[in-house]
Design a protein around this motif. Structure first.
Motif, PDB file in Angstrom:
ATOM      1  N   ALA A  70      37.436  48.980  46.645  1.00 55.29           N
ATOM      2  CA  ALA A  70      36.668  50.071  46.037  1.00 55.29           C
ATOM      3  C   ALA A  70      35.605  49.548  45.071  1.00 55.29           C
ATOM      4  O   ALA A  70      34.859  48.628  45.395  1.00 55.29           O
ATOM      5  CB  ALA A  70      37.630  51.047  45.360  1.00 55.29           C
ATOM      6  N   GLY A  71      35.565  50.109  43.849  1.00 52.13           N
ATOM      7  CA  GLY A  71      34.537  49.723  42.891  1.00 52.13           C
ATOM      8  C   GLY A  71      34.895  48.543  42.025  1.00 52.13           C
ATOM      9  O   GLY A  71      34.083  48.127  41.184  1.00 52.13           O
ATOM     10  N   ILE A  72      36.084  47.960  42.203  1.00 50.83           N
ATOM     11  CA  ILE A  72      36.495  46.838  41.353  1.00 50.83           C
ATOM     12  C   ILE A  72      35.545  45.651  41.464  1.00 50.83           C
ATOM     13  O   ILE A  72      35.182  45.046  40.440  1.00 50.83           O
ATOM     14  CB  ILE A  72      37.954  46.436  41.649  1.00 50.83           C
ATOM     15  N   PRO A  73      35.085  45.263  42.680  1.00 53.08           N
ATOM     16  CA  PRO A  73      34.129  44.148  42.767  1.00 53.08           C
ATOM     17  C   PRO A  73      32.798  44.423  42.070  1.00 53.08           C
ATOM     18  O   PRO A  73      32.019  43.480  41.858  1.00 53.08           O
ATOM     19  CB  PRO A  73      33.927  43.981  44.282  1.00 53.08           C
ATOM     20  N   GLU A  74      32.505  45.680  41.732  1.00 53.00           N
ATOM     21  CA  GLU A  74      31.291  45.988  40.989  1.00 53.00           C
ATOM     22  C   GLU A  74      31.436  45.641  39.515  1.00 53.00           C
ATOM     23  O   GLU A  74      30.438  45.567  38.785  1.00 53.00           O
ATOM     24  CB  GLU A  74      30.945  47.473  41.131  1.00 53.00           C
ATOM     25  N   LEU A  75      32.686  45.429  39.080  1.00 51.37           N
ATOM     26  CA  LEU A  75      32.960  45.199  37.663  1.00 51.37           C
ATOM     27  C   LEU A  75      33.262  43.750  37.330  1.00 51.37           C
ATOM     28  O   LEU A  75      32.856  43.253  36.282  1.00 51.37           O
ATOM     29  CB  LEU A  75      34.137  46.081  37.211  1.00 51.37           C
ATOM     30  N   ILE A  76      34.011  43.070  38.188  1.00 51.79           N
ATOM     31  CA  ILE A  76      34.414  41.703  37.888  1.00 51.79           C
ATOM     32  C   ILE A  76      33.940  40.748  38.980  1.00 51.79           C
ATOM     33  O   ILE A  76      33.730  41.158  40.119  1.00 51.79           O
ATOM     34  CB  ILE A  76      35.942  41.589  37.682  1.00 51.79           C
ATOM     35  N   SER A  77      33.791  39.483  38.630  1.00 51.42           N
ATOM     36  CA  SER A  77      33.242  38.476  39.539  1.00 51.42           C
ATOM     37  C   SER A  77      34.208  38.163  40.676  1.00 51.42           C
ATOM     38  O   SER A  77      35.432  38.335  40.533  1.00 51.42           O
ATOM     39  CB  SER A  77      32.926  37.195  38.767  1.00 51.42           C
ATOM     40  N   PRO A  78      33.688  37.673  41.824  1.00 49.07           N
ATOM     41  CA  PRO A  78      34.527  37.408  43.005  1.00 49.07           C
ATOM     42  C   PRO A  78      35.710  36.489  42.748  1.00 49.07           C
ATOM     43  O   PRO A  78      36.772  36.647  43.360  1.00 49.07           O
ATOM     44  CB  PRO A  78      33.537  36.770  43.990  1.00 49.07           C
ATOM     45  N   GLU A  79      35.543  35.525  41.839  1.00 50.70           N
ATOM     46  CA  GLU A  79      36.638  34.571  41.607  1.00 50.70           C
ATOM     47  C   GLU A  79      37.846  35.199  40.920  1.00 50.70           C
ATOM     48  O   GLU A  79      38.912  34.580  40.840  1.00 50.70           O
ATOM     49  CB  GLU A  79      36.150  33.372  40.782  1.00 50.70           C
ATOM     50  N   PHE A  80      37.697  36.436  40.447  1.00 53.97           N
ATOM     51  CA  PHE A  80      38.805  37.113  39.764  1.00 53.97           C
ATOM     52  C   PHE A  80      39.411  38.230  40.621  1.00 53.97           C
ATOM     53  O   PHE A  80      40.192  39.044  40.129  1.00 53.97           O
ATOM     54  CB  PHE A  80      38.328  37.681  38.424  1.00 53.97           C
ATOM     55  N   LEU A  81      39.063  38.246  41.902  1.00 51.84           N
ATOM     56  CA  LEU A  81      39.589  39.248  42.822  1.00 51.84           C
ATOM     57  C   LEU A  81      40.685  38.662  43.693  1.00 51.84           C
ATOM     58  O   LEU A  81      40.685  37.470  44.001  1.00 51.84           O
ATOM     59  CB  LEU A  81      38.461  39.767  43.718  1.00 51.84           C
ATOM     60  N   PHE A  82      41.625  39.509  44.108  1.00 52.32           N
ATOM     61  CA  PHE A  82      42.679  39.062  45.013  1.00 52.32           C
ATOM     62  C   PHE A  82      43.026  40.175  45.994  1.00 52.32           C
ATOM     63  O   PHE A  82      42.674  41.344  45.796  1.00 52.32           O
ATOM     64  CB  PHE A  82      43.927  38.609  44.244  1.00 52.32           C
ATOM     65  N   LYS A  83      43.703  39.819  47.059  1.00 51.67           N
ATOM     66  CA  LYS A  83      44.036  40.753  48.128  1.00 51.67           C
ATOM     67  C   LYS A  83      45.115  41.739  47.672  1.00 51.67           C
ATOM     68  O   LYS A  83      46.106  41.346  47.065  1.00 51.67           O
ATOM     69  CB  LYS A  83      44.529  39.983  49.352  1.00 51.67           C
ATOM     70  N   LYS A  84      44.942  43.001  48.015  1.00 48.35           N
ATOM     71  CA  LYS A  84      45.910  44.020  47.620  1.00 48.35           C
ATOM     72  C   LYS A  84      47.238  43.823  48.352  1.00 48.35           C
ATOM     73  O   LYS A  84      47.289  43.317  49.471  1.00 48.35           O
ATOM     74  CB  LYS A  84      45.362  45.417  47.904  1.00 48.35           C
ATOM     75  N   GLY A  85      48.319  44.223  47.686  1.00 49.19           N
ATOM     76  CA  GLY A  85      49.640  44.204  48.311  1.00 49.19           C
ATOM     77  C   GLY A  85      50.206  42.817  48.564  1.00 49.19           C
ATOM     78  O   GLY A  85      51.128  42.662  49.356  1.00 49.19           O
ATOM     79  N   SER A  86      49.691  41.794  47.888  1.00 54.99           N
ATOM     80  CA  SER A  86      50.135  40.420  48.123  1.00 54.99           C
ATOM     81  C   SER A  86      50.710  39.821  46.842  1.00 54.99           C
ATOM     82  O   SER A  86      49.999  39.632  45.847  1.00 54.99           O
ATOM     83  CB  SER A  86      48.973  39.555  48.616  1.00 54.99           C
ATOM     84  N   ILE A  87      51.999  39.512  46.883  1.00 57.29           N
ATOM     85  CA  ILE A  87      52.662  38.896  45.730  1.00 57.29           C
ATOM     86  C   ILE A  87      52.105  37.501  45.488  1.00 57.29           C
ATOM     87  O   ILE A  87      51.830  37.108  44.347  1.00 57.29           O
ATOM     88  CB  ILE A  87      54.187  38.839  45.960  1.00 57.29           C
ATOM     89  N   SER A  88      51.920  36.732  46.553  1.00 52.28           N
ATOM     90  CA  SER A  88      51.435  35.359  46.406  1.00 52.28           C
ATOM     91  C   SER A  88      50.037  35.325  45.805  1.00 52.28           C
ATOM     92  O   SER A  88      49.705  34.417  45.029  1.00 52.28           O
ATOM     93  CB  SER A  88      51.440  34.647  47.758  1.00 52.28           C
ATOM     94  N   GLU A  89      49.205  36.318  46.134  1.00 53.53           N
ATOM     95  CA  GLU A  89      47.858  36.333  45.581  1.00 53.53           C
ATOM     96  C   GLU A  89      47.852  36.751  44.110  1.00 53.53           C
ATOM     97  O   GLU A  89      46.990  36.325  43.347  1.00 53.53           O
ATOM     98  CB  GLU A  89      46.953  37.236  46.414  1.00 53.53           C
ATOM     99  N   VAL A  90      48.811  37.582  43.704  1.00 57.64           N
ATOM    100  CA  VAL A  90      48.958  37.893  42.286  1.00 57.64           C
ATOM    101  C   VAL A  90      49.281  36.614  41.522  1.00 57.64           C
ATOM    102  O   VAL A  90      48.681  36.319  40.478  1.00 57.64           O
ATOM    103  CB  VAL A  90      50.059  38.947  42.058  1.00 57.64           C
ATOM    104  N   VAL A  91      50.223  35.842  42.061  1.00 58.26           N
ATOM    105  CA  VAL A  91      50.607  34.571  41.430  1.00 58.26           C
ATOM    106  C   VAL A  91      49.395  33.646  41.336  1.00 58.26           C
ATOM    107  O   VAL A  91      49.104  33.078  40.274  1.00 58.26           O
ATOM    108  CB  VAL A  91      51.743  33.882  42.218  1.00 58.26           C
ATOM    109  N   SER A  92      48.680  33.497  42.424  1.00 58.88           N
ATOM    110  CA  SER A  92      47.527  32.596  42.454  1.00 58.88           C
ATOM    111  C   SER A  92      46.433  33.043  41.491  1.00 58.88           C
ATOM    112  O   SER A  92      45.813  32.219  40.812  1.00 58.88           O
ATOM    113  CB  SER A  92      46.953  32.513  43.871  1.00 58.88           C
ATOM    114  N   ALA A  93      46.189  34.362  41.431  1.00 59.55           N
ATOM    115  CA  ALA A  93      45.134  34.883  40.565  1.00 59.55           C
ATOM    116  C   ALA A  93      45.444  34.638  39.096  1.00 59.55           C
ATOM    117  O   ALA A  93      44.560  34.275  38.314  1.00 59.55           O
ATOM    118  CB  ALA A  93      44.935  36.378  40.822  1.00 59.55           C
ATOM    119  N   ILE A  94      46.707  34.833  38.715  1.00 60.77           N
ATOM    120  CA  ILE A  94      47.106  34.601  37.325  1.00 60.77           C
ATOM    121  C   ILE A  94      47.020  33.121  36.991  1.00 60.77           C
ATOM    122  O   ILE A  94      46.484  32.729  35.940  1.00 60.77           O
ATOM    123  CB  ILE A  94      48.521  35.154  37.070  1.00 60.77           C
ATOM    124  N   ARG A  95      47.516  32.273  37.873  1.00 57.00           N
ATOM    125  CA  ARG A  95      47.451  30.820  37.642  1.00 57.00           C
ATOM    126  C   ARG A  95      46.002  30.354  37.523  1.00 57.00           C
ATOM    127  O   ARG A  95      45.677  29.491  36.701  1.00 57.00           O
ATOM    128  CB  ARG A  95      48.137  30.075  38.781  1.00 57.00           C
TER     129      ARG A  95
END
Length: 390
Positions: free
Chosen positions: A320-345
Motif C-alpha cells: 500500500a502506501g508504506i513504501p511512500e513513507l520509508i526507504s526500500p531498505e526498511f521494507l519487508f514481505k508481509k506475513g513472513s516471520i523470517s523477514e521480520v527477523v531480518s528487517a530488525i537485525r
C-alpha cells in the motif's frame, strides 16, 4: 448547508447518550469548511467506560446504522439499514463517503439517484481489506475490488490519502487531491534532539524495544508475526521487548495475541499498552528504539507518520502506501516471520542517527498547516463547482 459523512465506523456511546470515537479526530473541524450542519452515519456500539475514548463534538449529529455485514444479520438488518440510508440522503446537501465501507456501498446508488454532490475518500484498498479476511473474504474480494474501482472511476471528486498507491489501483476521471488524514501539529526540533541523545545509549545486544500501534482485534495488522519472530531474535542474542499500543486495556479483545505470547514463551517480552491518548502516544513512540508496521493491509498508516515525527526509526511491510513513507531498505514481505527477523537485525546495525533525521524531516510533509491548505483548496473547488451548476 447539511453534510452527511458515511463510514462503517463504529462510534461508541454511553448510558448518557454521549458519543466517542477512536479514529475520527478533527473531522468536525475539517468538514465544517464544507457545511455548518454535519451528520455522521455509521454503526454504533455501547460502552461502559469512556476513559479510553475521544468525545465526538456535540455539533455532530449521529445516525446509527444496524450492522448487516455478517451472514446472521444480512437478511434481517440490510433492509432496515437501506431505509435509514435512503432517508438521510434525501435530506442532506452534500455527502462525504469512505470507499472501504459497506454503508457507503449501500448509499452510493441513492446519492446518484437524488443527484447529491459527493466526495469519495479513498483511504484503503478494498481488495486487500477483504482478501485478508479468511475464505469468505477472498471470495468477495474480486467483486468488491471491481465495485470500488468503478465507483471511484466515475466519481467527480476523490480524496486520496496516498500519493501513488491508491491512485494507481483505483484511478478516477474526476478531480482529485492526495492528502493524508494524519494530523501533526508543528514539529519541535527538540524532539529530534532528544531522539539523538537516546540513540547515543542504544546497544542492540543489551535491549531492543520495538512497538506497533494498531488495532488488536484485526489479524491483518500483523502483530502475530512479530511475536512469532521474538524467539528467533532471542536465540540470536537480542534482548527484545515488544510493546503493542491499541485496543482497550483490560479487555479481552486481544485474546489471540495473548495466547500467542504464551504459546511461543514470550509473555515476559510482550506488553499490551491499551488505547493511549495523543499525549500518551508521543511518550509511547519516544520509548521505542524501532517502530514496526507488520500489516498485511493498509492505506497510508497514521502510526508510521506519527512515529517518524518523533524521530523513531521505522520498518514496515512493502504494501500500500508504506513504501511512500520509508526507504526500500526498511521494507519487508508481509506475513513472513523470517523477514521480520531480518528487517530488525538489519536496521539495528545501521546508522540510526541518519535514519532518525530523515524520518523527522519526512514527517514535516504532514504538518497540519500544510495539509489544511491542500485540503481546503480541494474543498473550495468542490463548492465552487456546485454553485456554478446551480
Amino acid at each position: 448547508m447539511k453534510l452527511l459523512f458515511i463510514h462503517d465506523g463504529p462510534l461508541f456511546f454511553d448510558n448518557e447518550g454521549n458519543y466517542y470515537e477512536f479514529a475520527y479526530h478533527e473531522l468536525y473541524e475539517r468538514y465544517s469548511f464544507l457545511a455548518d450542519d454535519i451528520t455522521f452515519m455509521m454503526r454504533t456500539k455501547k460502552i461502559e467506560g469512556s476513559k479510553q475514548f475521544t468525545p465526538v463534538p456535540n455539533q455532530i449529529r449521529v445516525v446509527n446504522i444496524p450492522n448487516f455485514k455478517s451472514i446472521g444479520t444480512y437478511f434481517t438488518q440490510k433492509k432496515k439499514a437501506e431505509l435509514i440510508v435512503k432517508e438521510q440522503i434525501k435530506i442532506t446537501d452534500y455527502v462525504v463517503l469512505r470507499s472501504q465501507s459497506s454503508i457507503a456501498q449501500l448509499a452510493l446508488p441513492y446519492i446518484i439517484k437524488y443527484g447529491k454532490p459527493y466526495i469519495i475518500e479513498s483511504v484503503g484498498c478494498s481488495w486487500d481489506s477483504y482478501w485478508n479476511h479468511g475464505l469468505l473474504g477472498k471470495a468477495i474480494a474480486p467483486y468488491m475490488y471491481i465495485k470500488t474501482r468503478s465507483a471511484i472511476k466515475r466519481a467527480d471528486y476523490v480524496y486520496y490519502v496516498t500519493t501513488e498507491f491508491l491512485q494507481k489501483r483505483y484511478p478516477t476521471k474526476g478531480k482529485s487531491v492526495c492528502c493524508s488524514n494524519v494530523v501533526l501539529e508543528p514539529l519541535d526540533v527538540t524532539t529530534l534532539e532528544q531522539r539523538l541523545k537516546k540513540l547515543e545509549k542504544f546497544n542492540p545486544l543489551q535491549k531492543v524495544v520495538i512497538g506497533t500501534a494498531a488495532a488488536l482485534d484485526t489479524r491483518y495488522k500483523g502483530q502475530e508475526y512479530v511475536i512469532k519472530a521474538i524467539p528467533e531474535l532471542t536465540r540470536l542474542g537480542y534482548n527484545v521487548e515488544y510493546r503493542l499500543a491499541g485496543g482497550i486495556a483490560g479487555q479481552r479483545q486481544n485474546t489471540f495475541l495473548l495466547d500467542l505470547t504464551k504459546k511461543y514463551g514470550v509473555s515476559d517480552r510482550v506488553f499490551f499498552c491499551g488505547s493511549l491518548s495523543s499525549l500518551e502516544m508521543s511518550a509511547y513512540y519516544d520509548s521505542l528504539d524501532i517502530y514496526i508496521q507488520p500489516s498485511k493491509q493498509e492505506g497510508l498508516p497514521r502510526a508510521i507518520i506519527e512515529a517518524m515525527s518523533r524521530g523513531c526509526p521505522v520498518i514496515g511491510t512493502n504494501i500500500a502506501g508504506i513504501p511512500e513513507l520509508i526507504s526500500p531498505e526498511f521494507l519487508f514481505k508481509k506475513g513472513s516471520i523470517s523477514e521480520v527477523v531480518s528487517a530488525i537485525r538489519k536496521i539495528v546495525a545501521m546508522d540510526l542517527n541518519s535514519i532518525a533525521v530523515r524520518n523527522f524531516k519526512k514527517s514535516k510533509e504532514f504538518e497540519k498547516s500544510k495539509l489544511d491548505e491542500k485540503r481546503e483548496k480541494f474543498y473550495t473547488e468542490f463548492l465552487s463547482d456546485i454553485r456554478q451548476r446551480d
